[in-house]
Design a protein around this motif. Structure first.
Motif, PDB file in Angstrom:
ATOM      1  N   PRO A  78      71.749 -23.633  63.502  1.00  0.00           N
ATOM      2  CA  PRO A  78      70.390 -23.870  64.011  1.00  0.00           C
ATOM      3  C   PRO A  78      70.261 -23.416  65.453  1.00  0.00           C
ATOM      4  CG  PRO A  78      71.623 -25.916  63.935  1.00  0.00           C
ATOM      5  CD  PRO A  78      72.460 -24.888  63.232  1.00  0.00           C
ATOM      6  N   PRO A  79      69.071 -23.129  65.882  1.00  0.00           N
ATOM      7  CA  PRO A  79      68.893 -22.671  67.260  1.00  0.00           C
ATOM      8  C   PRO A  79      69.190 -23.782  68.258  1.00  0.00           C
ATOM      9  CG  PRO A  79      66.770 -23.076  66.228  1.00  0.00           C
ATOM     10  CD  PRO A  79      67.796 -23.207  65.141  1.00  0.00           C
ATOM     11  N   LEU A  80      69.425 -23.359  69.468  1.00  0.00           N
ATOM     12  CA  LEU A  80      69.618 -24.292  70.571  1.00  0.00           C
ATOM     13  C   LEU A  80      68.269 -24.883  70.937  1.00  0.00           C
ATOM     14  CD1 LEU A  80      71.588 -25.292  72.930  1.00  0.00           C
ATOM     15  CD2 LEU A  80      70.544 -23.444  74.256  1.00  0.00           C
ATOM     16  N   ARG A  81      68.175 -26.184  70.896  1.00  0.00           N
ATOM     17  CA  ARG A  81      66.936 -26.835  71.285  1.00  0.00           C
ATOM     18  C   ARG A  81      66.931 -27.067  72.790  1.00  0.00           C
ATOM     19  NH1 ARG A  81      64.900 -31.466  67.039  1.00  0.00           N
ATOM     20  NH2 ARG A  81      63.469 -30.096  65.958  1.00  0.00           N
ATOM     21  N   VAL A  82      65.790 -26.772  73.412  1.00  0.00           N
ATOM     22  CA  VAL A  82      65.639 -26.948  74.860  1.00  0.00           C
ATOM     23  C   VAL A  82      64.385 -27.780  75.110  1.00  0.00           C
ATOM     24  CG1 VAL A  82      65.274 -25.809  77.072  1.00  0.00           C
ATOM     25  CG2 VAL A  82      66.782 -24.765  75.368  1.00  0.00           C
ATOM     26  N   VAL A  83      64.553 -28.880  75.818  1.00  0.00           N
ATOM     27  CA  VAL A  83      63.422 -29.699  76.232  1.00  0.00           C
ATOM     28  C   VAL A  83      63.216 -29.513  77.727  1.00  0.00           C
ATOM     29  CG1 VAL A  83      62.490 -32.027  76.476  1.00  0.00           C
ATOM     30  CG2 VAL A  83      63.767 -31.409  74.410  1.00  0.00           C
ATOM     31  N   GLY A 116      53.527 -20.204  72.248  1.00  0.00           N
ATOM     32  CA  GLY A 116      54.805 -20.740  71.779  1.00  0.00           C
ATOM     33  C   GLY A 116      55.454 -21.725  72.733  1.00  0.00           C
ATOM     34  N   ALA A 117      54.810 -21.976  73.851  1.00  0.00           N
ATOM     35  CA  ALA A 117      55.394 -22.887  74.845  1.00  0.00           C
ATOM     36  C   ALA A 117      55.266 -24.328  74.384  1.00  0.00           C
ATOM     37  CB  ALA A 117      54.708 -22.704  76.195  1.00  0.00           C
ATOM     38  N   ARG A 118      56.289 -25.108  74.674  1.00  0.00           N
ATOM     39  CA  ARG A 118      56.264 -26.547  74.427  1.00  0.00           C
ATOM     40  C   ARG A 118      56.987 -27.223  75.574  1.00  0.00           C
ATOM     41  NH1 ARG A 118      57.615 -29.045  69.062  1.00  0.00           N
ATOM     42  NH2 ARG A 118      55.739 -30.261  69.512  1.00  0.00           N
ATOM     43  N   ALA A 119      56.561 -28.428  75.923  1.00  0.00           N
ATOM     44  CA  ALA A 119      57.188 -29.143  77.027  1.00  0.00           C
ATOM     45  C   ALA A 119      56.807 -30.613  76.943  1.00  0.00           C
ATOM     46  CB  ALA A 119      56.752 -28.564  78.372  1.00  0.00           C
ATOM     47  N   VAL A 120      57.529 -31.406  77.714  1.00  0.00           N
ATOM     48  CA  VAL A 120      57.175 -32.800  77.933  1.00  0.00           C
ATOM     49  C   VAL A 120      56.634 -32.892  79.355  1.00  0.00           C
ATOM     50  CG1 VAL A 120      58.009 -35.177  78.097  1.00  0.00           C
ATOM     51  CG2 VAL A 120      58.973 -33.629  76.364  1.00  0.00           C
ATOM     52  N   VAL A 121      55.477 -33.503  79.512  1.00  0.00           N
ATOM     53  CA  VAL A 121      54.902 -33.724  80.837  1.00  0.00           C
ATOM     54  C   VAL A 121      54.765 -35.228  81.034  1.00  0.00           C
ATOM     55  CG1 VAL A 121      52.997 -33.280  82.406  1.00  0.00           C
ATOM     56  CG2 VAL A 121      53.694 -31.518  80.749  1.00  0.00           C
TER      57      VAL A 121
END
Length: 581
Positions: free
Chosen positions: A11-16, A59-64
């Motif tokens: 699986p891909p590397l998940r980045v938060v 395609g961007a995702r993030a936690v704010v």
């Protein structure tokens, strides 16, 4: 749909990417004026730009993460400016009010103070690139050395200065897209009241629309919004001051001992924070970035009892927790960092910051070309993924890299407010075939989680609480707060305040409990900034006493802390680990 690592061999590397947005309470409730302008300035620059970058890359995702006391201030600024433009009220921030004043203050000292305030900006990135503003800033420097000449400065000097100040504090995405801004920057000087009012209209639109933009990003699944307890308190120290000894056994603690009834106060900040968050965003957050990533067993227990699904802290906290009772070092592959944990047998998941990658964004990349910085960042992520998959124990499981940092203060050290870096960062990560941008909630049920039975109390800064307690000045700050809390409890127990008075005093106490005050105390910080924050802290405490109907202690009229240092980024940010130097 969130990616399920169990469905793939590699699986891909998940980045938060988690951006923490926070400012303390700058409103002096006694005077009704904002003592410092950082809330609205960061809103129109950094919070606006971050929203624009997330909106621009599908395609961007993030936690704010937002501190609720910041949300309430943004709302207040938007209300004030909107009312002023309708002719129905005043702006209670002297810097912002000067932008649309018909005349500057007549008093020479007030004029000099406002002129100085309008040059509080990064010299390299926000002053030097703009010739007319650079000239005005140089004149202010000269006037500070020759204050008797302030009276010779005409009104247009102050109006040009305050106009440029707000132009450079606009987000780069605003300067590039709003057709009202470039003509002002090209004109350069002699700004009219009508032009200054038009600039205020731009600011009003940015402030008024800001939280709605983040709410829409969250509703579309592009962003996960999380919260911090209301006024950003250091919860572990409020719950048990002795918890500072878990990571720093030799730390000297305040002589006044424990914080009175700290558990009830922490619960208040949690409940008030959740209420504020829900009011602004229409939903309850799943996660909590505790103030300064400060955690302890007692703190995490309260988060779990409040129904919080995830929390996070720094790499130092994890290393201290994993090393406890071990004689050998942790494995060099650092696989222990790239996975979520579960707190005891509870439902609360824990994530820990990669200090190296987070600090690279906060400090190391500021002078790099944007593409080069992003290339270096992605290269490190690829190496982490390759090392992870070489380990047969990780077959079928993907690694998770957590990057958490201040979402507002880093960018004024970058060219163009980080425009080139952030644009390239989201674009490269979104397009990468072996990397998946994710949120913390995406990762809650993705893989088996190792349990942490005990978390060594600490923060994201060095894994301890040295930034907030342990020195003479920091301890004195706590002692003043504890003394005020004792008076607060005494008055409340007597039941002599009306419900409205009790509510005002309780809210003011929360302001005084914020983490920012003790952050700045100590001689390693810049003297000018220390002076601003320690004076505001004393003013907040004085107002608390007045709300309680008590005479403030005489010591609150004396300076508590003086700075003399020049830390990286002016002290507004810290690195997760101490440098070898």
């Amino acid at each position: 749909m969130a990616f399920d690592p169990s469905n793939a061999a590699h699986p891909p590397l998940r980045v938060v990417l988690c951006w923490h947005m926070h400012q303390p309470q700058y409103l002096d409730a006694h005077t009704g004026e904002y003592a410092l302008p950082w809330t609205y300035l960061h809103a129109i620059k950094d919070y606006v730009d971050m929203a624009a970058h997330l909106e621009a890359e599908p395609g961007a995702r993030a936690v704010v993460n937002f501190a609720p006391i910041l949300l309430d201030q943004i709302e207040d600024y938007a209300r004030q400016v909107r009312a002023f433009l309708k002719g129905e009220g005043q702006i209670h921030d002297p810097v912002l009010a000067l932008l649309v004043a018909e005349r500057p203050p007549g008093d020479a000292s007030q004029r000099l103070n406002l002129a100085e305030a309008c040059t509080r900006a990064n010299r390299q990135r926000l002053i030097e690139p703009f010739g007319p503003y650079r000239l005005l800033a140089d004149m202010v420097t000269w006037l500070k050395q020759h204050p008797d000449y302030v009276s010779y400065q005409g009104d247009h000097f102050f109006f040009d200065l305050v106009t440029w100040y707000h132009l450079v504090w606009l987000g780069e995405t605003v300067r590039r897209t709003d057709p009202r801004i470039q003509p002002l920057m090209k004109q350069g000087r002699d700004f009219t009241l009508a032009q200054r009012r038009q600039l205020l209209e731009v600011i009003e639109e940015l402030l008024d629309g800001l939280l709605g933009r983040y709410r829409r990003l969250a509703e579309s699944g592009r962003v996960e919004l999380s919260f911090t307890p209301y006024a950003h308190p250091i919860m572990p120290l409020m719950l048990d001051m002795e918890s500072a000894h878990e990571a720093a056994p030799q730390a000297e603690l305040p002589q006044s001992g424990q914080y009175p009834d700290g558990r009830a106060r922490v619960q208040w900040h949690l409940q008030r924070g959740l209420e504020s968050f829900e009011r602004h965003f229409g939903r309850r957050p799943a996660g909590c970035w505790p103030s300064e990533g400060s955690v302890s067993d007692a703190t995490l227990t309260l988060l779990d009892e409040a129904g919080i699904r995830w929390s996070a802290s720094g790499e130092g906290v994890l290393t201290h927790s994993l090393k406890q009772g071990r004689e050998e070092d942790l494995p060099d592959d650092r696989h222990w960092l790239y996975q979520p944990y579960r707190f005891q047998d509870r439902e609360l998941s824990l994530f820990f910051r990669d200090d190296g990658l987070s600090d690279s964004i906060g400090f190391r990349y500021t002078d790099w070309h944007g593409d080069d910085a992003v290339g270096d960042f992605v290269h490190h992520l690829e190496e982490i993924g390759q090392r992870w998959h070489r380990d047969s124990n990780n077959h079928g499981r993907g690694a998770l890299v957590t990057v958490i940092l201040d979402g507002e203060n880093a960018w004024e050290y970058y060219p163009a407010n980080g425009y080139y870096f952030l644009s390239a960062l989201y674009r490269r990560l979104a397009a990468h075939t072996d990397i998946e941008l994710a949120t913390f909630s995406d990762c809650l049920n993705a893989r088996p989680q190792r349990a942490l039975e005990h978390v060594v109390a600490g923060s994201w800064v060095y894994g301890n609480f040295d930034t907030w307690v342990g020195s003479r000045d920091k301890n004195r700050g706590w002692e003043m707060l504890i003394q005020a809390k004792q008076i607060f409890d005494e008055v409340m127990s007597q039941g002599q305040l009306t419900p409205a008075q009790a509510e005002a005093a309780t809210l003011q106490l929360a302001v005084c409990e914020g983490s920012d005050w003790c952050w700045w105390f100590g001689d390693y910080n810049p003297s000018g900034t220390v002076s601003l924050f320690e004076r505001l802290y004393r003013q907040h405490l004085v107002h608390l006493y007045r709300l309680l109907g008590k005479t403030p202690p005489e010591e609150l009229s004396h300076v508590l802390s003086r700075g003399s240092g020049e830390p990286a980024a002016g002290g507004v940010m810290r690195q997760g680990q101490k440098s070898d130097g």
